[in-house]
Design an enzyme around this catalytic site. Structure first.
Site, PDB file in Angstrom:
ATOM      1  N   PRO A   9       0.784  -1.224   0.000  1.00 43.20           N
ATOM      2  CA  PRO A   9       0.000   0.000   0.000  1.00 43.20           C
ATOM      3  C   PRO A   9       0.824   1.285   0.000  1.00 43.20           C
ATOM      4  CG  PRO A   9      -0.261  -1.195   2.076  1.00 43.20           C
ATOM      5  CD  PRO A   9       0.461  -2.096   1.124  1.00 43.20           C
ATOM      6  N   ASN A  10       0.338   2.224  -0.781  1.00 40.96           N
ATOM      7  CA  ASN A  10       0.872   3.594  -0.879  1.00 40.96           C
ATOM      8  C   ASN A  10       2.196   3.680  -1.653  1.00 40.96           C
ATOM      9  OD1 ASN A  10      -1.242   4.866   0.658  1.00 40.96           O
ATOM     10  ND2 ASN A  10      -0.412   3.794   2.414  1.00 40.96           N
ATOM     11  N   ARG A  17       5.031  10.894  -2.644  1.00 46.99           N
ATOM     12  CA  ARG A  17       4.769  10.637  -1.226  1.00 46.99           C
ATOM     13  C   ARG A  17       6.039  10.881  -0.403  1.00 46.99           C
ATOM     14  NH1 ARG A  17       4.637   4.555   1.208  1.00 46.99           N
ATOM     15  NH2 ARG A  17       3.953   5.142   3.288  1.00 46.99           N
ATOM     16  N   TYR A  22      11.142   8.757   1.207  1.00 46.75           N
ATOM     17  CA  TYR A  22      11.112   7.623   0.276  1.00 46.75           C
ATOM     18  C   TYR A  22      11.814   7.894  -1.056  1.00 46.75           C
ATOM     19  CZ  TYR A  22       7.658   5.881   3.588  1.00 46.75           C
ATOM     20  OH  TYR A  22       7.031   5.443   4.733  1.00 46.75           O
ATOM     21  N   ASN A  73       8.190  -5.394  -0.798  1.00 49.13           N
ATOM     22  CA  ASN A  73       8.066  -4.291   0.153  1.00 49.13           C
ATOM     23  C   ASN A  73       6.592  -4.249   0.548  1.00 49.13           C
ATOM     24  OD1 ASN A  73       7.829  -1.975   1.590  1.00 49.13           O
ATOM     25  ND2 ASN A  73       9.002  -0.688   0.176  1.00 49.13           N
ATOM     26  N   ALA A  76       3.065  -0.708   4.903  1.00 50.74           N
ATOM     27  CA  ALA A  76       2.639  -0.769   6.310  1.00 50.74           C
ATOM     28  C   ALA A  76       2.206  -2.169   6.726  1.00 50.74           C
ATOM     29  CB  ALA A  76       1.508   0.229   6.546  1.00 50.74           C
ATOM     30  N   HIS A  79       4.168  -4.413   9.248  1.00 44.58           N
ATOM     31  CA  HIS A  79       4.149  -4.305  10.700  1.00 44.58           C
ATOM     32  C   HIS A  79       3.016  -5.090  11.359  1.00 44.58           C
ATOM     33  CE1 HIS A  79       7.056  -1.345   9.554  1.00 44.58           C
ATOM     34  NE2 HIS A  79       6.143  -0.600   8.952  1.00 44.58           N
ATOM     35  N   ASP A  86       2.056 -15.612   6.516  1.00 50.04           N
ATOM     36  CA  ASP A  86       1.646 -17.003   6.271  1.00 50.04           C
ATOM     37  C   ASP A  86       1.744 -17.364   4.795  1.00 50.04           C
ATOM     38  OD1 ASP A  86       1.128 -17.803   8.857  1.00 50.04           O
ATOM     39  OD2 ASP A  86      -1.044 -17.450   8.756  1.00 50.04           O
ATOM     40  N   GLU A  97      12.784  -9.067   1.822  1.00 50.73           N
ATOM     41  CA  GLU A  97      11.980  -7.897   2.182  1.00 50.73           C
ATOM     42  C   GLU A  97      12.825  -6.635   2.029  1.00 50.73           C
ATOM     43  OE1 GLU A  97       9.274  -8.182   5.566  1.00 50.73           O
ATOM     44  OE2 GLU A  97      10.255  -6.420   6.408  1.00 50.73           O
ATOM     45  N   HIS A  99      12.874  -2.301   2.371  1.00 51.09           N
ATOM     46  CA  HIS A  99      12.268  -1.037   2.789  1.00 51.09           C
ATOM     47  C   HIS A  99      13.143   0.103   2.315  1.00 51.09           C
ATOM     48  CE1 HIS A  99       9.250  -3.031   5.097  1.00 51.09           C
ATOM     49  NE2 HIS A  99      10.201  -3.837   5.541  1.00 51.09           N
ATOM     50  N   SER A 101      13.076   3.187   3.405  1.00 50.45           N
ATOM     51  CA  SER A 101      13.469   4.051   4.525  1.00 50.45           C
ATOM     52  C   SER A 101      14.089   3.210   5.643  1.00 50.45           C
ATOM     53  CB  SER A 101      12.235   4.782   5.061  1.00 50.45           C
ATOM     54  OG  SER A 101      11.355   3.855   5.683  1.00 50.45           O
ATOM     55  N   ARG A 106      12.467   5.274  12.916  1.00 53.57           N
ATOM     56  CA  ARG A 106      11.265   6.106  12.728  1.00 53.57           C
ATOM     57  C   ARG A 106      10.300   5.819  13.887  1.00 53.57           C
ATOM     58  NH1 ARG A 106       9.118   5.215   6.877  1.00 53.57           N
ATOM     59  NH2 ARG A 106       7.871   7.037   7.475  1.00 53.57           N
ATOM     60  N   ARG A 110       7.118   0.950  13.487  1.00 52.75           N
ATOM     61  CA  ARG A 110       7.796   0.495  12.263  1.00 52.75           C
ATOM     62  C   ARG A 110       8.984  -0.419  12.555  1.00 52.75           C
ATOM     63  NH1 ARG A 110       5.431   3.787   8.214  1.00 52.75           N
ATOM     64  NH2 ARG A 110       4.968   5.842   9.049  1.00 52.75           N
TER      65      ARG A 110
HETATM   66  C1  DQA Z   1       8.152   1.244   3.931  1.00 52.87           C
HETATM   67  C2  DQA Z   1       8.167   1.487   5.443  1.00 52.87           C
HETATM   68  C3  DQA Z   1       6.778   1.251   6.024  1.00 52.87           C
HETATM   69  O1  DQA Z   1       6.801   1.501   7.427  1.00 52.87           O
HETATM   70  C4  DQA Z   1       5.776   2.187   5.397  1.00 52.87           C
HETATM   71  O2  DQA Z   1       4.481   1.916   5.894  1.00 52.87           O
HETATM   72  C5  DQA Z   1       5.799   2.132   3.908  1.00 52.87           C
HETATM   73  C6  DQA Z   1       7.106   2.087   3.238  1.00 52.87           C
HETATM   74  C7  DQA Z   1       9.529   1.584   3.301  1.00 52.87           C
HETATM   75  O3  DQA Z   1       9.741   1.185   2.152  1.00 52.87           O
HETATM   76  O4  DQA Z   1      10.363   2.257   3.912  1.00 52.87           O
HETATM   77  O5  DQA Z   1       4.780   2.222   3.249  1.00 52.87           O
HETATM   78  O6  DQA Z   1       7.909  -0.123   3.683  1.00 52.87           O
END
Ligand code: DQA
Length: 145
Positions: A9-10, A17, A22, A73, A76, A79, A86, A97, A99, A101, A106, A110
């Site tokens: 998401p996002n 964003r 990011y 990735n 959110a 978390h 699963d 995985e 990320h 950031s 933070r 997170r």
């Molecule tokens: C993220 C870190 C997550 O905490 C956040 O919700 C994201 C981006 C990152 O790529 O740093 O959406 O996964």
């Protein structure tokens, strides 16, 4: 070698964003770079982004038997999504995985990744280069081979 790059998401809003957190590359621009990186490694690459947990779970399930490595990735969902955790365990496709950031420096929520224990590695705080490192690791042998 087939690699699936998944974003949660996002992450479709990358570039707009919170660029100070990011980076200012769009997801499309990052994926172009990842295509080149996969080609260099002689790997096929596919991309998926969704804002919905169930769609991410469905896509992981589809990867079973078809994909050799997943770069994920989960945004959110990292978390708190036991469903994604699963699903990764269920398909037993090696996953890394990523990320963009530094999730360890933070907000406190997170710092916990419930999905990382289902992955063979986690790359944090290298911006979009982290996705490239993950592809190199999955496709290029090295410590994971
Ligand atoms: C993220 C870190 C997550 O905490 C956040 O919700 C994201 C981006 C990152 O790529 O740093 O959406 O996964």
């Amino acid at each position: 070698m087939k690699i699936l790059v998944m974003n949660g998401p996002n992450l479709n809003l990358l570039g707009e964003r919170e660029p100070s957190v990011y980076g200012d590359h769009s997801l499309a621009a990052i994926n172009e770079r990842l295509k080149e990186c996969a080609e260099k490694n002689g790997a096929e690459i596919d991309f998926f982004q969704s804002n919905h947990e169930g769609s991410i779970v469905d896509k992981i399930q589809e990867a079973y038997g078809k994909v050799d490595g997943i770069v994920i990735n989960p945004g959110a969902y990292t978390h708190y999504s036991y469903a994604i955790y699963d699903a990764l365990l269920a398909v037993s496709v090696p996953a890394i995985e990523v990320h963009l950031s530094n999730i360890n420096r933070r907000e406190s929520f997170r710092r916990i990744s419930v999905t990382a224990p289902a992955c063979v590695a986690q790359i944090v705080c290298h911006g979009f280069l982290g996705y490239m490192e993950a592809i190199d690791l999955l496709a290029g042998g090295g410590p994971l081979a």
